[in-house]
Design a protein around this motif. Structure first.
Motif, PDB file in Angstrom:
ATOM      1  N   PHE A  54      -2.226  23.785 -11.444  1.00  6.37           N
ATOM      2  CA  PHE A  54      -1.311  22.734 -11.020  1.00  6.37           C
ATOM      3  C   PHE A  54      -0.122  22.565 -11.959  1.00  6.37           C
ATOM      4  N   ALA A  55       0.959  22.107 -11.375  1.00  5.63           N
ATOM      5  CA  ALA A  55       2.117  21.640 -12.136  1.00  5.63           C
ATOM      6  C   ALA A  55       2.165  20.128 -11.920  1.00  5.63           C
ATOM      7  N   LEU A  56       2.321  19.390 -13.002  1.00  2.00           N
ATOM      8  CA  LEU A  56       2.477  17.940 -12.906  1.00  2.00           C
ATOM      9  C   LEU A  56       3.919  17.619 -13.222  1.00  2.00           C
ATOM     10  N   VAL A  57       4.611  17.103 -12.229  1.00  6.08           N
ATOM     11  CA  VAL A  57       6.039  16.849 -12.375  1.00  6.08           C
ATOM     12  C   VAL A  57       6.297  15.343 -12.361  1.00  6.08           C
ATOM     13  N   PRO A  58       7.116  14.863 -13.302  1.00  2.00           N
ATOM     14  CA  PRO A  58       7.437  13.433 -13.315  1.00  2.00           C
ATOM     15  C   PRO A  58       8.112  13.039 -12.001  1.00  2.00           C
ATOM     16  N   LEU A  59       7.754  11.872 -11.510  1.00  2.80           N
ATOM     17  CA  LEU A  59       8.329  11.369 -10.264  1.00  2.80           C
ATOM     18  C   LEU A  59       9.236  10.185 -10.550  1.00  2.80           C
ATOM     19  N   ASP A  60      10.414  10.194  -9.955  1.00  2.00           N
ATOM     20  CA  ASP A  60      11.269   9.018 -10.019  1.00  2.00           C
ATOM     21  C   ASP A  60      10.770   8.037  -8.946  1.00  2.00           C
ATOM     22  N   PRO A  61      11.241   6.806  -8.966  1.00  3.53           N
ATOM     23  CA  PRO A  61      10.729   5.817  -8.001  1.00  3.53           C
ATOM     24  C   PRO A  61      10.854   6.252  -6.539  1.00  3.53           C
ATOM     25  N   GLU A  62      11.954   6.880  -6.174  1.00  2.67           N
ATOM     26  CA  GLU A  62      12.143   7.298  -4.778  1.00  2.67           C
ATOM     27  C   GLU A  62      11.153   8.376  -4.368  1.00  2.67           C
ATOM     28  N   LYS A  63      10.969   9.376  -5.229  1.00  2.00           N
ATOM     29  CA  LYS A  63      10.035  10.461  -4.908  1.00  2.00           C
ATOM     30  C   LYS A  63       8.605   9.937  -4.873  1.00  2.00           C
ATOM     31  N   LEU A  64       8.263   9.018  -5.789  1.00  2.00           N
ATOM     32  CA  LEU A  64       6.938   8.410  -5.760  1.00  2.00           C
ATOM     33  C   LEU A  64       6.730   7.675  -4.442  1.00  2.00           C
ATOM     34  N   HIS A  65       7.721   6.923  -4.025  1.00  3.20           N
ATOM     35  CA  HIS A  65       7.635   6.181  -2.759  1.00  3.20           C
ATOM     36  C   HIS A  65       7.349   7.125  -1.604  1.00  3.20           C
ATOM     37  N   GLU A  66       8.084   8.201  -1.548  1.00  3.73           N
ATOM     38  CA  GLU A  66       7.928   9.194  -0.478  1.00  3.73           C
ATOM     39  C   GLU A  66       6.522   9.817  -0.499  1.00  3.73           C
ATOM     40  N   LEU A  67       6.076  10.243  -1.665  1.00  2.00           N
ATOM     41  CA  LEU A  67       4.766  10.884  -1.783  1.00  2.00           C
ATOM     42  C   LEU A  67       3.636   9.877  -1.526  1.00  2.00           C
ATOM     43  N   ALA A  68       3.746   8.674  -2.061  1.00  5.23           N
ATOM     44  CA  ALA A  68       2.708   7.665  -1.867  1.00  5.23           C
ATOM     45  C   ALA A  68       2.566   7.269  -0.401  1.00  5.23           C
ATOM     46  N   ARG A  69       3.665   7.203   0.316  1.00  6.79           N
ATOM     47  CA  ARG A  69       3.584   6.881   1.755  1.00  6.79           C
ATOM     48  C   ARG A  69       2.729   7.900   2.480  1.00  6.79           C
ATOM     49  N   VAL A  70       2.883   9.164   2.141  1.00  2.82           N
ATOM     50  CA  VAL A  70       2.087  10.213   2.783  1.00  2.82           C
ATOM     51  C   VAL A  70       0.628  10.123   2.340  1.00  2.82           C
ATOM     52  N   LEU A  71       0.403  10.035   1.029  1.00  2.00           N
ATOM     53  CA  LEU A  71      -0.971  10.008   0.524  1.00  2.00           C
ATOM     54  C   LEU A  71      -1.751   8.800   1.038  1.00  2.00           C
ATOM     55  N   LEU A  72      -1.126   7.639   1.051  1.00  2.00           N
ATOM     56  CA  LEU A  72      -1.832   6.422   1.439  1.00  2.00           C
ATOM     57  C   LEU A  72      -2.088   6.326   2.937  1.00  2.00           C
ATOM     58  N   CYS A  73      -1.475   7.192   3.717  1.00  2.00           N
ATOM     59  CA  CYS A  73      -1.786   7.276   5.152  1.00  2.00           C
ATOM     60  C   CYS A  73      -3.065   8.071   5.396  1.00  2.00           C
ATOM     61  N   ASP A  74      -3.562   8.749   4.377  1.00  2.00           N
ATOM     62  CA  ASP A  74      -4.825   9.474   4.455  1.00  2.00           C
ATOM     63  C   ASP A  74      -5.939   8.423   4.483  1.00  2.00           C
ATOM     64  N   GLU A  75      -6.562   8.228   5.638  1.00  2.00           N
ATOM     65  CA  GLU A  75      -7.557   7.165   5.809  1.00  2.00           C
ATOM     66  C   GLU A  75      -8.732   7.308   4.846  1.00  2.00           C
ATOM     67  N   HIS A  76      -9.144   8.539   4.569  1.00  2.00           N
ATOM     68  CA  HIS A  76     -10.265   8.752   3.656  1.00  2.00           C
ATOM     69  C   HIS A  76      -9.898   8.324   2.235  1.00  2.00           C
ATOM     70  N   LEU A  77      -8.701   8.666   1.816  1.00  2.00           N
ATOM     71  CA  LEU A  77      -8.243   8.259   0.486  1.00  2.00           C
ATOM     72  C   LEU A  77      -8.082   6.743   0.430  1.00  2.00           C
TER      73      LEU A  77
END
Length: 149
Positions: free
Chosen positions: A31-54
């Motif tokens: 894996f590569a761990l890349v720092p996220l700015d607030p906008e990119k975090l918002h975008e990624l979190a919206r996708v991840l948090l739509c995962d019902e299992h997560l």
């Protein structure tokens, strides 16, 4: 008196933001761990948090309505922008795709580290592998701040 306490806390937060070093990127075997700015975090979190299992495994997502993912993703964005949360995206290098996020929340009690990983990548050691270099860096950073205080 409470106003004074709030102001001090606010002043400390502003000072911490000014002194905040840029977040480093990290690489592990997979894996590569890349720092996220607030906008990119918002975008990624919206996708991840739509995962019902997560979402079902996150105590702060339980018993919330249908728009909870969008609201919580926006809250994470605000926390990141305010400096109370550091965030890294977890990118699986073999597929060149985000598979999760690592969040470090700063508080007076310490740091709360959380790994949000898309459910299809559970049981693949993502959290352990991705968190190792970040935890080492956070520990070093805390020690350095304590020595300079």
């Amino acid at each position: 008196m409470p106003v004074s306490t709030t102001l001090r806390s606010s002043d400390q937060q502003q000072q911490r933001q000014r002194q905040r070093p840029a977040l480093p990127a990290f690489n592990t075997e997979r894996f590569a761990l890349v720092p996220l700015d607030p906008e990119k975090l918002h975008e990624l979190a919206r996708v991840l948090l739509c995962d019902e299992h997560l979402a079902a495994r996150l105590p702060w997502m339980k018993d919330k309505g249908g728009d909870a993912a969008a609201k919580e993703a926006f809250l994470l964005k605000l926390q990141c922008a305010s400096g109370t949360l550091d965030a890294w995206g977890i990118v699986e290098r073999a597929r060149a795709m985000f598979v999760g996020a690592l969040l470090a929340r700063w508080s007076l009690e310490g740091i709360d580290v959380e790994v949000l990983c898309a459910s299809q990548f559970w049981d693949h050691g993502v959290a352990d592998e991705a968190s190792e270099p970040v935890l080492a860096w956070l520990e070093h950073r805390i020690d350095a701040e304590a020595m300079s205080a």
